[in-house]
Design a protein around this motif. Sequence first.
Motif, mmCIF file in Angstrom:
data_model
loop_
_atom_site.group_PDB
_atom_site.id
_atom_site.type_symbol
_atom_site.label_atom_id
_atom_site.label_comp_id
_atom_site.label_asym_id
_atom_site.label_seq_id
_atom_site.Cartn_x
_atom_site.Cartn_y
_atom_site.Cartn_z
ATOM 1 N N TRP A 154 72.119 -13.719 74.091
ATOM 2 C CA TRP A 154 71.627 -15.027 73.631
ATOM 3 C C TRP A 154 71.808 -15.999 74.571
ATOM 4 C CZ3 TRP A 154 67.962 -15.052 70.593
ATOM 5 C CH2 TRP A 154 67.768 -14.255 69.554
ATOM 6 N N GLU A 155 73.001 -16.176 75.331
ATOM 7 C CA GLU A 155 73.311 -17.331 76.227
ATOM 8 C C GLU A 155 72.577 -16.986 77.231
ATOM 9 O OE1 GLU A 155 77.456 -16.641 77.093
ATOM 10 O OE2 GLU A 155 78.315 -17.395 75.171
ATOM 11 N N GLU B 84 67.496 -19.059 80.367
ATOM 12 C CA GLU B 84 66.443 -18.968 80.728
ATOM 13 C C GLU B 84 65.346 -19.909 80.160
ATOM 14 O OE1 GLU B 84 65.405 -14.746 80.150
ATOM 15 O OE2 GLU B 84 66.509 -14.196 81.799
ATOM 16 N N SER B 85 65.450 -19.982 78.920
ATOM 17 C CA SER B 85 64.576 -20.861 78.176
ATOM 18 C C SER B 85 64.575 -22.509 78.738
ATOM 19 C CB SER B 85 64.770 -20.954 76.654
ATOM 20 O OG SER B 85 64.768 -19.659 76.177
ATOM 21 N N ARG B 86 65.867 -22.767 78.894
ATOM 22 C CA ARG B 86 66.162 -24.270 79.563
ATOM 23 C C ARG B 86 65.341 -24.493 80.828
ATOM 24 N NH1 ARG B 86 71.347 -23.572 77.500
ATOM 25 N NH2 ARG B 86 72.250 -23.113 79.271
ATOM 26 N N MET B 87 65.675 -23.399 81.679
ATOM 27 C CA MET B 87 65.030 -23.426 83.185
ATOM 28 C C MET B 87 63.788 -23.406 83.010
ATOM 29 S SD MET B 87 67.805 -20.542 84.815
ATOM 30 C CE MET B 87 66.625 -20.779 86.609
ATOM 31 N N LEU C 111 58.703 -26.490 83.636
ATOM 32 C CA LEU C 111 57.451 -27.156 83.064
ATOM 33 C C LEU C 111 57.287 -28.565 82.832
ATOM 34 C CD1 LEU C 111 54.631 -26.447 81.313
ATOM 35 C CD2 LEU C 111 56.016 -26.608 79.375
ATOM 36 N N GLU C 112 58.543 -29.115 82.649
ATOM 37 C CA GLU C 112 58.519 -30.578 82.589
ATOM 38 C C GLU C 112 58.376 -31.172 83.929
ATOM 39 O OE1 GLU C 112 62.288 -31.631 80.803
ATOM 40 O OE2 GLU C 112 61.692 -31.410 78.891
#
Length: 446
Positions: A424-425, A430-433, A438-439
């Motif tokens: 999960w960590e 990976e989601s934050r990266m 994208l931003e």
Amino acid sequence: MALTSEVQSSVDYLESQLAATSAADVLNDRYYEGSQRLEHIGLAVPPELRRFETAANWCRTTVDAVANRQKMKAFYLPGEEVASEDLMEGWDANNLGSESQILGKEKLILGRGFVSVGSNEEDPDHPLIQVESATEIVAIVNRRFRRMDAAARFYDRPAYGGPAKAATLYFPDQTLWLERGPKGWVIVDRDDHKLGRVPLVMFLNRRRVGRWQGVSEMKDVIPFVDAAARTLTNLQIAGETHSVPQKYVLGMSKEDFMDKNNNPIPAWEAYFTAIWANQNKDAKVGQFTASDLKNFHDTTNHYGQLVSGITGLPIRYFGQNSANPPTEGAIVADESRLIQNVEAKNTEDGAGWGHVMGLYERFRTGKWVEGNRIATEWYNPATPTQAQTADAVTKMYANGDGLISRESSWDELGWSEAKKKREWERIEKESRMALDSLEKQVAEVV
């Protein structure tokens, strides 16, 4: 401190009960180790033939095949859906991943096993959980409440100048440590824990209603192990005496086995050469037909098939393999009875381990766990391949649109709670990266 009459009575009774089981324990231990002596029916085996004794250690196969599949996965506190990290931490702190395997084998060999729980002076946050030797422990069981009223462990101590015999008495509210001196047993230490329960948990194999001794997993196998051992021993002897064609010679005398100096020819030289090359025109040399040992092979295989039928273990566990290796599905089907046997034992042992961890929590926190008993979860005792399991889980998950969730798919793969937490960590990282990337792309466009 001398023993009270009540404690003395308990000690005498428990010691006599332990002595009554010692002979059976020694015998079961020898069969598991393959060091038993054969009893030959109606035959007196000469001492010089004892070297040919051979035992097929199917007893160890019977025990290990079950014990090696009993692996604890997690503990759940009453009402909780997530495995308890505190209980698994205690499990790991006491090295129970390997110690529980020892308990499983001892229980299957002797029919019973014991685990003790106590305070840990060196690490109060992790009470001691110890697998005890069943050959040293005996218990008095309250048949109405199905729990122990008392138990005792009798053991020998290293000879350091003190008493060689010692004992530990377990009662619901206190534990006593005894030594046997010149005048009998005396109390040398005590712990008034006031638990209201004996800090010892008993595990029984093949438990029956009203019976608290347990039965060895090898009991049904031992007669066939003896029968197979007699057949294999006879095979050994026959292999030495009948499998090689025996030679004979007629019409020769002792003088025909002399060299040119009139010295006797060595036995092996005479056997291999002189019999076949001699000057005696009246001599007749020949050989007997060698014995066919197939009957011994067939008999041994027959006993293996009977053991397979009794234990539910695949016949290939006893050395009888087919020409073609079995497929994955055939392996699972072949092991169906073994898997069901392990699952049944996991259910029984799970109750015992739940009790053990309940005692652990009582020693750790000073409070009993509220609600029902602590639940246990075991790893799948079947042997599907990793590819087979992954394929089935992938289809059930169906990229989030299937029957199970992502975490449930991890459970199906047998992942531990620690591994799921790490995953999960990593997913969050990976989601934050991905979000940062994208931003950054949107900012460049703007």
